[in-house]
Design a protein around this motif. Structure first.
Motif, PDB file in Angstrom:
ATOM      1  N   PHE A  17     -15.953 -19.248   2.337  1.00 44.27           N
ATOM      2  CA  PHE A  17     -15.346 -18.565   1.198  1.00 44.27           C
ATOM      3  C   PHE A  17     -16.385 -17.763   0.407  1.00 44.27           C
ATOM      4  O   PHE A  17     -16.189 -16.586   0.086  1.00 44.27           O
ATOM      5  CB  PHE A  17     -14.670 -19.625   0.329  1.00 44.27           C
ATOM      6  N   ARG A  20     -17.847 -14.713   2.171  1.00 47.91           N
ATOM      7  CA  ARG A  20     -16.927 -13.569   2.089  1.00 47.91           C
ATOM      8  C   ARG A  20     -17.061 -12.871   0.739  1.00 47.91           C
ATOM      9  O   ARG A  20     -17.116 -11.636   0.659  1.00 47.91           O
ATOM     10  CB  ARG A  20     -15.475 -14.010   2.279  1.00 47.91           C
ATOM     11  N   ALA A  21     -17.091 -13.683  -0.324  1.00 47.14           N
ATOM     12  CA  ALA A  21     -17.184 -13.096  -1.662  1.00 47.14           C
ATOM     13  C   ALA A  21     -18.482 -12.301  -1.827  1.00 47.14           C
ATOM     14  O   ALA A  21     -18.491 -11.191  -2.377  1.00 47.14           O
ATOM     15  CB  ALA A  21     -17.085 -14.191  -2.724  1.00 47.14           C
ATOM     16  N   HIS A  24     -18.467  -9.078   0.372  1.00 49.41           N
ATOM     17  CA  HIS A  24     -17.637  -8.075  -0.297  1.00 49.41           C
ATOM     18  C   HIS A  24     -18.449  -7.340  -1.369  1.00 49.41           C
ATOM     19  O   HIS A  24     -18.405  -6.108  -1.472  1.00 49.41           O
ATOM     20  CB  HIS A  24     -16.437  -8.788  -0.933  1.00 49.41           C
ATOM     21  N   TYR A 330     -11.266 -10.893  -9.086  1.00 49.44           N
ATOM     22  CA  TYR A 330     -12.298 -11.919  -8.977  1.00 49.44           C
ATOM     23  C   TYR A 330     -13.487 -11.410  -8.168  1.00 49.44           C
ATOM     24  O   TYR A 330     -14.650 -11.632  -8.531  1.00 49.44           O
ATOM     25  CB  TYR A 330     -11.667 -13.131  -8.296  1.00 49.44           C
ATOM     26  N   GLY A 331     -13.209 -10.728  -7.084  1.00 46.21           N
ATOM     27  CA  GLY A 331     -14.267 -10.261  -6.195  1.00 46.21           C
ATOM     28  C   GLY A 331     -15.278  -9.385  -6.909  1.00 46.21           C
ATOM     29  O   GLY A 331     -16.481  -9.405  -6.606  1.00 46.21           O
TER      30      GLY A 331
ATOM     31  N   GLU D  28     -12.361  -1.001   2.560  1.00 44.81           N
ATOM     32  CA  GLU D  28     -12.248  -2.432   2.341  1.00 44.81           C
ATOM     33  C   GLU D  28     -11.279  -3.123   3.308  1.00 44.81           C
ATOM     34  O   GLU D  28     -11.401  -4.322   3.578  1.00 44.81           O
ATOM     35  CB  GLU D  28     -11.776  -2.644   0.897  1.00 44.81           C
ATOM     36  N   HIS D  31     -12.137  -5.618   6.167  1.00 44.40           N
ATOM     37  CA  HIS D  31     -12.836  -6.854   5.792  1.00 44.40           C
ATOM     38  C   HIS D  31     -11.854  -8.002   5.566  1.00 44.40           C
ATOM     39  O   HIS D  31     -12.224  -9.165   5.674  1.00 44.40           O
ATOM     40  CB  HIS D  31     -13.659  -6.662   4.515  1.00 44.40           C
ATOM     41  N   PHE D  32     -10.653  -7.660   5.200  1.00 49.55           N
ATOM     42  CA  PHE D  32      -9.697  -8.701   4.823  1.00 49.55           C
ATOM     43  C   PHE D  32      -8.438  -8.733   5.701  1.00 49.55           C
ATOM     44  O   PHE D  32      -7.804  -9.772   5.797  1.00 49.55           O
ATOM     45  CB  PHE D  32      -9.307  -8.542   3.352  1.00 49.55           C
ATOM     46  N   TRP D 322      -8.685 -14.711  -1.838  1.00 55.87           N
ATOM     47  CA  TRP D 322      -9.516 -15.798  -2.318  1.00 55.87           C
ATOM     48  C   TRP D 322      -8.783 -17.134  -2.274  1.00 55.87           C
ATOM     49  O   TRP D 322      -8.233 -17.502  -1.253  1.00 55.87           O
ATOM     50  CB  TRP D 322     -10.036 -15.447  -3.728  1.00 55.87           C
ATOM     51  N   LEU D 326      -7.189 -16.977  -8.294  1.00 57.22           N
ATOM     52  CA  LEU D 326      -8.181 -15.894  -8.330  1.00 57.22           C
ATOM     53  C   LEU D 326      -7.528 -14.572  -7.933  1.00 57.22           C
ATOM     54  O   LEU D 326      -6.791 -14.489  -6.951  1.00 57.22           O
ATOM     55  CB  LEU D 326      -9.349 -16.232  -7.417  1.00 57.22           C
ATOM     56  N   SER D 327      -7.852 -13.542  -8.687  1.00 52.97           N
ATOM     57  CA  SER D 327      -7.085 -12.308  -8.655  1.00 52.97           C
ATOM     58  C   SER D 327      -7.688 -11.220  -7.792  1.00 52.97           C
ATOM     59  O   SER D 327      -8.864 -11.252  -7.447  1.00 52.97           O
ATOM     60  CB  SER D 327      -6.980 -11.790 -10.087  1.00 52.97           C
ATOM     61  N   VAL D 328      -6.865 -10.243  -7.482  1.00 53.24           N
ATOM     62  CA  VAL D 328      -7.350  -8.966  -6.996  1.00 53.24           C
ATOM     63  C   VAL D 328      -7.064  -7.942  -8.096  1.00 53.24           C
ATOM     64  O   VAL D 328      -6.470  -8.269  -9.121  1.00 53.24           O
ATOM     65  CB  VAL D 328      -6.682  -8.560  -5.668  1.00 53.24           C
TER      66      VAL D 328
END
Lengths: 380, 380, 380, 380
Positions: A17, A20-21, A24, A330-331, D28, D31-32, D322, D326-328
């Motif tokens: 986890f 990844r953070a 990013h 958050y990222g 991006e 990556h996800f 996440w 936890l936000s985007v």
């Protein structure tokens, strides 16, 4: 990348986890911040080849290793980024520092201050840039509170309170140990909510409100035994499931801190509030762009708690992103951390929190665990 | 008044803020609640004739007295209602009980448990109905939480937390003692925020979550000297300006309690939250009809904290008032207290909290003050 | 009652929800407000003796009548208070005025402006004090917004928007007509949400933001037939279940108004917002003490929407009640209305809204219904 | 990038705010999200070389062009992404389609439906994948509402309401035209808030609640003249500063839409609410992870508006990011749009909204502008 930028080659340890953070953040930073450095995801190391290869593919790491020591030996790596369980931080960080690499480690610095102290010694002796990823400092709203307190908006402080509430371990079938649940295993984690969650609260608190001079704590382990994720055996649980702390800060203000993973309905409810003679600030991670602000200097009948949506160009970091009203996530707290780290490199001024700063957080965590056992006040 | 109702003649001692709140409740109750009793504002006593006459005129008291003993001697008074500073509760209550009057006293029961114990003995020996006005229990939203917890909605409890934050004494020019500020005078009040505010939190907490078995506390007096409102002389401040408490409840759950009059921006911020295995409830006095409720049994992706506006016909007390969505105020918490007291008379089942119930709250308050001095955990 | 006060003898017509709200206000006002008048609940009239007797007992009315004309003929009645369905307002009010009584009527003034006009003529010809109970003006937070807008806090106005959302008629089994559901019967009510709910929004809007010069509206009846509560027969529904309106105010600002009884989850969601060049105010009946306030003059990064808890001594009406942070309820909006009416009597300055003021609201409601049918803009 | 992924070479037209948002998304996404495609930022075109070079450096575009036609001619470009003012969309999109390129354009499709129709014809004739960037659909909370409405959670719909409120043009010194303020120039933008902001509301509304059958609108231009940013001359303002709309949806529900740039205190306040017979959903862009949800099926006294923090693994898109809580941010709405576009390519199922879908939004916008002038209802 801008022609004038230096490259900074990253060697990542771990693929979970936090890896990844961090990846990013390294990837994104130069799109929005002009720091003078362009990070390059050079190599990533972890024991299981298949896992690390998938991670490397997704993020574009140029190569993989199955032993972190290879990263430390590699001449093309500038910085080691440690994203593995807490019990492995010290060995890797010390080795990296001795090899002259910059070192960044996920928080907490170590399982205990005793374990962390040689890490501080190592990076300071080697003179290498170092940082611990207490990312919540870099959420724009939190940085904004710090700046406003420093600017004297609230005056003398009377109270600071913080909590970090979760609910994901209420189910006694959640195991301990292993890759996904090592945070429940005291050997890997060092402690429970104290090192995982209160550590975040303490980092922010001491940054904003200064040092803690004494504390008393109550800790509890609600579920006494859990199966181990790897061995499948029931084992005693060694971590603190919940902790609550009373503190006195050096500036004379009083603090309360609480964390638990048994507060049903709370996912990642990190909240903080600071009360001063002229005003107060409060914040909640679940609504991370909002700062609550009470200004006693406002004309009497119009006084109230103001909800500032920290997304304007004159708010910390936000001038680099979108337009007022539009959020980051958050990222981006990690992206901001990287931006500050890189700017610090350029200016030869280390970005906080350094290993030394983070050692202090470990010291307070140790005191919480000790007081939870003894029931006594501890001076720091 | 309905023909079938008995009259209940009230003798009020005091004419301040609480005397107004109680008089409002006695006046209003029979308009909305059919309890079998019709309270009558018979007489009010206070030392200064002019003050008490104005009060009596506004509320329609039939006569005034300048000595509370006259009320106790009067054959036409059924119940003595004590609305004077804490140091006077015991003498009046004991005299009233001995005279065979029902006795109601504003909270806390007494300055200390030691002072309160003879009061309990007196009312129990006399066999007179008795009650302490911990009115916040009777706010519909709070009663609703109590009922839902009793109904098993949240299951095993892990955490209870409460705070009562104010900011009205930050200014060091606020005096102590006298009529308006006796709550800052330790001789009159017994303690500061502990007896005034945490006492409310404890009453609710123990009602909902059961007894407290042990605690440790931190107390502080920020302003060390204040002028006395009567003498004009600077005197040491003997009360606690702020207190924070860690507790263990008998049911194994953990508690935190905090109160202060130095939390800028908070007027009467009494908040509480209880976390159980299946759900959680939270409440805030500033939005007194709203209960926050998290139900873990809800289908996964639709889970959230629900804001229940406790104003429906099937919510406690609310069927007697308006229509859904329309509120009652602070004053009505007292009206509900009276309604329950009168219903209790009719049913010969005393309404809580009785003197005995409230004595327990005093015991916990005493422990807070003691632990604040010793720094040690205290078993209750 | 204070010796210097005049009595004001009330003759109430009706015993339903509104009669309770008004009786509460008449009973309570002199406990908190020193207006120079002491209302006395002298008599109440309604057709069914048993019902009216129960009501009179609960509230302490001295006598009952089964014909409202008896109240008008009675020499000991000073003021007639009309709390019956809308279709009966005109006849009673006109008769009362002709008899020289003060007249107060529940809102709206009448079913239509055409029906209301003779009522205005009657009270003005008779020269009797008169008022329509648009009580939401007297919620302290709403009055506060009015005062602040008048004080120039927001400058030139661009937008005003209001909504009143409910959900209680979604079930098609709710009947129309009868005692409890006359509001669904067009003959008794005159219109649906327009006269019942948008009328409140309009009264507040025109009070704060001035007159409306033109509008267009959309109206809808979702449930086309309902059983009649008395006859039991299915009948076409004649009322508007929902209405949405676009308006232009005389001051150049734009308005939107919406009301429905089909907005699931909303009980009595009266919300309003006004946007000016320097600031904005917003309010929601469900949290009736809170005003949202945005002040553009605040230092840039600290700007936000402030939540003012309108419970301080310097907020409208609140100095008469408790202490900061402690609330009043829906019922007290009527108490404030009575306080202003009585003060108006003493000062010979009628309290708004008078019959004439309320006629204007009826005119706008008529235009909404007409535009809902024609689809055209209507000039007022 | 994973070995099995195809590359997709992007040719970007423009370097402004939207070009940044889109470039972020293209960078991006892989990556996800594992879509089977790896976007490559191949080239970016804009007239001024210095500007476009800086942009290319920050984002890592491989080359720059000063004429967008070069991108269309380039054989190594797969997809043209149009991020220039509205008046340029049609020419570029049509040319790109004719050259067989995939085409994506920032919203709205065009200034008017008349201008957009040939764009739809061109992409459909060429058979090229096409999409319009109505990104707000892809905020997880908005997608969640769509999914829940489709799943029948609220049943028959009665009401839909949306608003998009801003305040950035209250100052009459803000110019029109030029690079930063072309949205105030009717020639470049086509309309004001209608095409810029209500278009977003309409796109979401019609996606969730189906087509609009008729409408009436009020539009206003508060500031009649503004200086032109390039010429420096005062010119009449041709755009709508504010618009409010009443609509009827094809499913029988009623809609209200409002937008303005004169609502002081609102930055990007896009709010929406939908009310059905069994429940309601609401959302606010300022708290973009929170969905308000009212479920009428909940046991009576426990009913309330639930605040769902849409950050769990079983919420749309969030399983890729996440952990719960936890936000985007705003930027990720574009990332999700890209993920869906790429997945659509792989599955040969075009991701909405296509040019054809977006043309319908343009048609409704045209009707708003027309009704704002005529004052009449318009059927669609």
């Amino acid at each position: 990348m801008a022609a004038k930028q230096k490259t900074l080659n990253i060697g990542m340890v771990g693929y979970g986890f936090m890896a990844r953070a961090h990846s990013h953040a390294w990837s994104e930073v130069s799109h929005f911040f002009d720091t003078g450095y362009q990070p390059v995801l050079k190599a990533v190391a972890a024991r299981t080849k298949a896992n690390v290869q998938g991670f490397a593919d997704a993020w574009g790491y140029e190569r993989i290793e199955t032993d972190w020591r290879k990263l430390i030996e590699a001449p093309d790596i500038d910085a080691i980024d440690i994203c593995v369980p807490n019990d492995l931080h010290a060995e890797i960080a010390i080795a990296a520092a001795r090899a002259g690499k910059m070192v960044l480690t996920e928080k907490p610095l170590a399982r205990t201050a005793k374990e962390g102290k040689p890490m501080v010694d190592a990076v300071e002796k080697a003179g290498v840039p170092n940082m611990v990823w207490y990312n919540y400092r870099r959420i724009p709203a939190v940085t904004f509170i710090k700046n406003m307190v420093d600017a004297g908006k609230i005056g003398k402080v009377f109270h600071y309170r913080a909590a970090f509430l979760q609910d994901w371990t209420i189910n006694p079938d959640v195991p301990q140990g292993g890759t996904a649940t090592w945070r429940l295993d005291v050997d890997a984690a060092g402690s429970g909510v104290t090192g995982d969650l209160i550590a975040h609260c303490l980092d922010t608190a001491m940054w904003i409100n200064g040092g803690i001079s004494s504390l008393t704590a109550m800790t509890e382990t609600f579920v006494k035994e859990r199966k181990h994720a790897v061995t499948g055996k029931m084992q005693p649980v060694g971590i603190d499931d919940a902790a609550a702390v009373l503190t006195r800060f050096a500036n004379g203000s009083l603090g309360t801190f609480e964390s638990t993973r048994y507060a049903r309905g709370h996912k990642a409810a990190y909240t903080l509030e600071i009360n001063g003679e002229h005003g107060s600030f409060a914040w909640d991670l679940h609504d991370l762009h909002r700062v609550s602000w009470f200004d006693h200097r406002v004309e009497g009948p119009l006084r109230g708690w103001s909800s500032i949506h920290v997304t304007d160009g004159d708010h910390p970091y936000m001038g680099k992103w979108w337009v007022p009203g539009l959020s980051v996530g958050y990222g981006e707290s990690f992206t901001h951390q990287v931006a500050d780290f890189l700017t610090g490199l350029k200016k030869k001024k280390p970005a906080a929190p350094t290993f030394r700063d983070a050692l202090e957080t470990n010291r307070v965590c140790d005191a919480i665990i000790a007081s939870g056992k003894s029931g006594k006040w501890i001076k720091l």
